[in-house]
Write a protein that holds these residues in place. Structure first.
Motif, PDB file in Angstrom:
ATOM      1  N   GLY A  21       0.794  -1.221   0.000  1.00  0.00           N
ATOM      2  CA  GLY A  21       0.000   0.000   0.000  1.00  0.00           C
ATOM      3  C   GLY A  21       0.824   1.267   0.000  1.00  0.00           C
ATOM      4  O   GLY A  21       0.267   2.365   0.038  1.00  0.00           O
ATOM      5  N   SER A  22       2.134   1.156  -0.055  1.00  0.00           N
ATOM      6  CA  SER A  22       2.990   2.342  -0.009  1.00  0.00           C
ATOM      7  C   SER A  22       4.029   2.290  -1.115  1.00  0.00           C
ATOM      8  O   SER A  22       4.545   1.229  -1.452  1.00  0.00           O
ATOM      9  N   LEU A  23       4.341   3.457  -1.689  1.00  0.00           N
ATOM     10  CA  LEU A  23       5.442   3.592  -2.624  1.00  0.00           C
ATOM     11  C   LEU A  23       6.445   4.628  -2.115  1.00  0.00           C
ATOM     12  O   LEU A  23       7.195   5.214  -2.889  1.00  0.00           O
ATOM     13  N   ASP A  24       6.416   4.852  -0.814  1.00  0.00           N
ATOM     14  CA  ASP A  24       7.302   5.829  -0.207  1.00  0.00           C
ATOM     15  C   ASP A  24       8.680   5.193   0.007  1.00  0.00           C
ATOM     16  O   ASP A  24       8.884   4.396   0.923  1.00  0.00           O
ATOM     17  N   MET A  25       9.615   5.545  -0.850  1.00  0.00           N
ATOM     18  CA  MET A  25      10.951   4.948  -0.774  1.00  0.00           C
ATOM     19  C   MET A  25      11.664   5.309   0.517  1.00  0.00           C
ATOM     20  O   MET A  25      12.571   4.600   0.952  1.00  0.00           O
ATOM     21  N   GLU A  26      11.258   6.398   1.148  1.00  0.00           N
ATOM     22  CA  GLU A  26      11.882   6.811   2.403  1.00  0.00           C
ATOM     23  C   GLU A  26      11.542   5.840   3.540  1.00  0.00           C
ATOM     24  O   GLU A  26      12.224   5.804   4.559  1.00  0.00           O
ATOM     25  N   LYS A  27      10.459   5.085   3.376  1.00  0.00           N
ATOM     26  CA  LYS A  27      10.053   4.128   4.400  1.00  0.00           C
ATOM     27  C   LYS A  27      10.513   2.709   4.074  1.00  0.00           C
ATOM     28  O   LYS A  27      10.104   1.760   4.733  1.00  0.00           O
ATOM     29  N   SER A  28      11.352   2.576   3.083  1.00  0.00           N
ATOM     30  CA  SER A  28      11.782   1.240   2.653  1.00  0.00           C
ATOM     31  C   SER A  28      12.981   0.761   3.462  1.00  0.00           C
ATOM     32  O   SER A  28      13.618   1.524   4.184  1.00  0.00           O
ATOM     33  N   SER A  84      23.517  14.641  -7.993  1.00  0.00           N
ATOM     34  CA  SER A  84      22.393  15.034  -8.848  1.00  0.00           C
ATOM     35  C   SER A  84      21.441  13.882  -9.138  1.00  0.00           C
ATOM     36  O   SER A  84      20.309  14.111  -9.567  1.00  0.00           O
ATOM     37  N   CYS A  85      21.872  12.639  -8.926  1.00  0.00           N
ATOM     38  CA  CYS A  85      21.018  11.484  -9.227  1.00  0.00           C
ATOM     39  C   CYS A  85      19.963  11.310  -8.142  1.00  0.00           C
ATOM     40  O   CYS A  85      20.300  11.061  -6.980  1.00  0.00           O
ATOM     41  N   PRO A  86      18.678  11.410  -8.482  1.00  0.00           N
ATOM     42  CA  PRO A  86      17.626  11.271  -7.469  1.00  0.00           C
ATOM     43  C   PRO A  86      17.319   9.829  -7.092  1.00  0.00           C
ATOM     44  O   PRO A  86      16.474   9.581  -6.237  1.00  0.00           O
ATOM     45  N   PHE A 140       4.608   2.542 -14.608  1.00  0.00           N
ATOM     46  CA  PHE A 140       4.918   3.830 -13.987  1.00  0.00           C
ATOM     47  C   PHE A 140       6.416   3.907 -13.741  1.00  0.00           C
ATOM     48  O   PHE A 140       7.122   2.896 -13.780  1.00  0.00           O
ATOM     49  N   VAL A 141       6.890   5.121 -13.507  1.00  0.00           N
ATOM     50  CA  VAL A 141       8.311   5.340 -13.231  1.00  0.00           C
ATOM     51  C   VAL A 141       8.446   6.004 -11.869  1.00  0.00           C
ATOM     52  O   VAL A 141       7.487   6.548 -11.316  1.00  0.00           O
ATOM     53  N   LEU A 142       9.646   5.969 -11.332  1.00  0.00           N
ATOM     54  CA  LEU A 142       9.915   6.582 -10.040  1.00  0.00           C
ATOM     55  C   LEU A 142      10.124   8.090 -10.189  1.00  0.00           C
ATOM     56  O   LEU A 142      10.784   8.546 -11.125  1.00  0.00           O
ATOM     57  N   LYS A 143       9.540   8.836  -9.292  1.00  0.00           N
ATOM     58  CA  LYS A 143       9.716  10.284  -9.203  1.00  0.00           C
ATOM     59  C   LYS A 143       9.467  10.992 -10.537  1.00  0.00           C
ATOM     60  O   LYS A 143      10.318  11.739 -11.033  1.00  0.00           O
ATOM     61  N   PRO A 144       8.291  10.775 -11.142  1.00  0.00           N
ATOM     62  CA  PRO A 144       8.017  11.370 -12.459  1.00  0.00           C
ATOM     63  C   PRO A 144       7.993  12.894 -12.421  1.00  0.00           C
ATOM     64  O   PRO A 144       8.229  13.543 -13.446  1.00  0.00           O
ATOM     65  N   GLU A 145       7.726  13.454 -11.246  1.00  0.00           N
ATOM     66  CA  GLU A 145       7.639  14.916 -11.128  1.00  0.00           C
ATOM     67  C   GLU A 145       8.977  15.609 -11.391  1.00  0.00           C
ATOM     68  O   GLU A 145       9.009  16.828 -11.631  1.00  0.00           O
ATOM     69  N   LEU A 146      10.070  14.850 -11.375  1.00  0.00           N
ATOM     70  CA  LEU A 146      11.390  15.455 -11.570  1.00  0.00           C
ATOM     71  C   LEU A 146      11.727  15.660 -13.046  1.00  0.00           C
ATOM     72  O   LEU A 146      12.701  16.353 -13.372  1.00  0.00           O
ATOM     73  N   GLY A 147      10.972  15.054 -13.927  1.00  0.00           N
ATOM     74  CA  GLY A 147      11.198  15.251 -15.354  1.00  0.00           C
ATOM     75  C   GLY A 147      12.421  14.546 -15.910  1.00  0.00           C
ATOM     76  O   GLY A 147      12.907  14.899 -16.989  1.00  0.00           O
ATOM     77  N   THR A 148      12.926  13.526 -15.203  1.00  0.00           N
ATOM     78  CA  THR A 148      14.100  12.799 -15.705  1.00  0.00           C
ATOM     79  C   THR A 148      13.736  11.779 -16.777  1.00  0.00           C
ATOM     80  O   THR A 148      14.592  11.327 -17.516  1.00  0.00           O
ATOM     81  N   ARG A 149      12.463  11.401 -16.848  1.00  0.00           N
ATOM     82  CA  ARG A 149      11.942  10.460 -17.837  1.00  0.00           C
ATOM     83  C   ARG A 149      12.734   9.145 -17.870  1.00  0.00           C
ATOM     84  O   ARG A 149      13.398   8.815 -18.857  1.00  0.00           O
ATOM     85  N   PRO A 150      12.660   8.372 -16.792  1.00  0.00           N
ATOM     86  CA  PRO A 150      13.391   7.098 -16.731  1.00  0.00           C
ATOM     87  C   PRO A 150      12.959   6.115 -17.824  1.00  0.00           C
ATOM     88  O   PRO A 150      11.804   6.136 -18.274  1.00  0.00           O
ATOM     89  N   LYS A 151      13.880   5.253 -18.193  1.00  0.00           N
ATOM     90  CA  LYS A 151      13.583   4.160 -19.111  1.00  0.00           C
ATOM     91  C   LYS A 151      13.565   2.836 -18.365  1.00  0.00           C
ATOM     92  O   LYS A 151      13.772   1.777 -18.950  1.00  0.00           O
ATOM     93  N   PHE A 152      13.322   2.927 -17.087  1.00  0.00           N
ATOM     94  CA  PHE A 152      13.150   1.757 -16.217  1.00  0.00           C
ATOM     95  C   PHE A 152      11.743   1.870 -15.644  1.00  0.00           C
ATOM     96  O   PHE A 152      11.445   2.775 -14.872  1.00  0.00           O
ATOM     97  N   PHE A 153      10.876   0.949 -16.059  1.00  0.00           N
ATOM     98  CA  PHE A 153       9.448   1.022 -15.721  1.00  0.00           C
ATOM     99  C   PHE A 153       9.069  -0.088 -14.731  1.00  0.00           C
ATOM    100  O   PHE A 153       9.675  -1.153 -14.712  1.00  0.00           O
ATOM    101  N   TYR A 154       8.026   0.190 -13.970  1.00  0.00           N
ATOM    102  CA  TYR A 154       7.496  -0.779 -13.010  1.00  0.00           C
ATOM    103  C   TYR A 154       6.009  -1.005 -13.315  1.00  0.00           C
ATOM    104  O   TYR A 154       5.322  -0.133 -13.855  1.00  0.00           O
ATOM    105  N   PHE A 155       5.512  -2.188 -12.946  1.00  0.00           N
ATOM    106  CA  PHE A 155       4.086  -2.466 -13.106  1.00  0.00           C
ATOM    107  C   PHE A 155       3.683  -3.589 -12.166  1.00  0.00           C
ATOM    108  O   PHE A 155       4.523  -4.286 -11.601  1.00  0.00           O
ATOM    109  N   TYR A 156       2.369  -3.730 -11.997  1.00  0.00           N
ATOM    110  CA  TYR A 156       1.792  -4.824 -11.211  1.00  0.00           C
ATOM    111  C   TYR A 156       0.939  -5.689 -12.140  1.00  0.00           C
ATOM    112  O   TYR A 156       0.379  -5.209 -13.129  1.00  0.00           O
ATOM    113  N   ASP A 157       0.828  -6.961 -11.832  1.00  0.00           N
ATOM    114  CA  ASP A 157      -0.108  -7.821 -12.555  1.00  0.00           C
ATOM    115  C   ASP A 157      -1.531  -7.435 -12.207  1.00  0.00           C
ATOM    116  O   ASP A 157      -1.798  -7.011 -11.073  1.00  0.00           O
TER     117      ASP A 157
END
Length: 313
Positions: free
Chosen positions: A141-148, A210-212, A296-313
């Motif tokens: 239920g969480s995607l907060d990386m700070e709590k990982s 600089s890498c988020p 979806f990608v991590l931290k999309p608000e930063l505008g880095t446009r990652p090419k590493f994507f995540y998804f759920y079944d």
């Protein structure tokens, strides 16, 4: 040439060696104390094999003859240090290829086999061990990386109430790390892989800041790689043994993928959570998956446009 000129403007890179950068930095107003502090690892570096290595040309400026000499030097250095004769290549990007990674969070079981396969494939230091992949344990239920938690050590995985999110270099389309490098030692190739010229890196660590995604690692100590564990299949911009005082990171196993193989982390995954391929190939598995799944990608608000994507079944 101005050391801050963007080499992408004209397809060339600044003709400047690392000694020139230190001199020009002082001339253009970097405080002596700040410069000394930021480049202290470089100034203390004792792992360089020769002055030839220190002063060799920038990767993008090398002729085929220059590159042949560099590849031979690296092979000789590795054989002298480890007693293993490697095969070092300079595989170029293929036309019509844009590499993309997708990770199925429903299937990942947090076993970290991808982490260990990556270390073995890419000749990373074993002591201290440098890891390009961090597997984060996250509460459902969480995607907060700070709590990982990436130091979890249960008797058995997966653990009830948690899911696992591997994080590595996101191979951003708009990589902030590239923009801040003062000597252009890191750049993005046409197939989407952001690389590092380890012989050109000055160890300032601006790219790390600089890498988020925390994807870059720095060699604070002299890397330790047992001779019996050396992977002799190497790429000059990938998994050649790195010296103390440089930054390194995931390159999607450039030595493998540019000859049509899968990254080591994907091959090692026992649950099929990792999918890798060419986004520009309409028949590829990755292209089919991205049409069917809501990724979806991590931290999309930063505008880095990652090419590493995540998804759920």
């Amino acid at each position: 040439m101005d050391p801050q000129t963007d080499p992408s403007d004209n397809g060339t890179a600044p003709s400047m060696n690392r000694r020139g950068f230190l001199r020009s930095s002082a001339m253009f107003g970097l405080g002596a104390a700040a410069l000394a502090a930021s480049l202290k690892p470089l100034l203390e570096l004792k792992d360089l094999a020769s002055m030839e290595e220190f002063l060799q040309k920038y990767y993008k400026e090398m002729s085929p003859e220059d590159m042949a000499k560099v590849l031979k030097r690296i092979e000789n250095d590795v054989e002298r240090q480890y007693g293993v004769r490697p095969h070092v290549r300079d595989l170029k990007p293929m036309d019509g290829v844009e590499f993309v990674y997708c990770l199925n969070l429903t299937r990942c079981i947090g076993c970290r086999k991808c982490v260990h396969a990556c270390v073995a494939e890419n000749n990373q230091s074993r002591s201290p061990e440098i890891q390009y992949i961090r597997v984060l344990k996250m509460p459902h239920g969480s995607l907060d990386m700070e709590k990982s938690d990436h130091t979890y050590d249960p008797e058995q995985v997966p653990e009830k109430g948690f899911f696992y999110m591997p994080v590595q270099c996101q191979q951003c389309e708009n990589p902030p790390c590239v923009k801040v490098c003062p000597v252009h030692a890191t750049w993005q190739e046409s197939d989407g892989i952001t690389v590092i010229d380890y012989d050109w890196c000055i160890g300032c660590r601006y790219c790390m800041q600089s890498c988020p995604y925390g994807a870059r690692q720095f060699n604070w100590g002299t890397p330790h790689l047992p001779s019996a564990q050396v992977n002799p299949d190497m790429h000059v911009l990938g998994n050649t043994p790195r010296p103390r005082g440089v930054v390194e990171k995931c390159t999607f196993c450039i030595q493998r993928v540019r000859e049509g193989r899968y990254p080591a982390c994907q091959e090692a995954c026992p649950s099929g959570a990792r999918i890798f391929g060419n986004l520009l190939d309409p028949e590829s598995e990755i292209r089919q998956l991205m049409r069917r799944k809501r990724t979806f990608v991590l931290k999309p608000e930063l505008g880095t446009r990652p090419k590493f994507f995540y998804f759920y079944d």
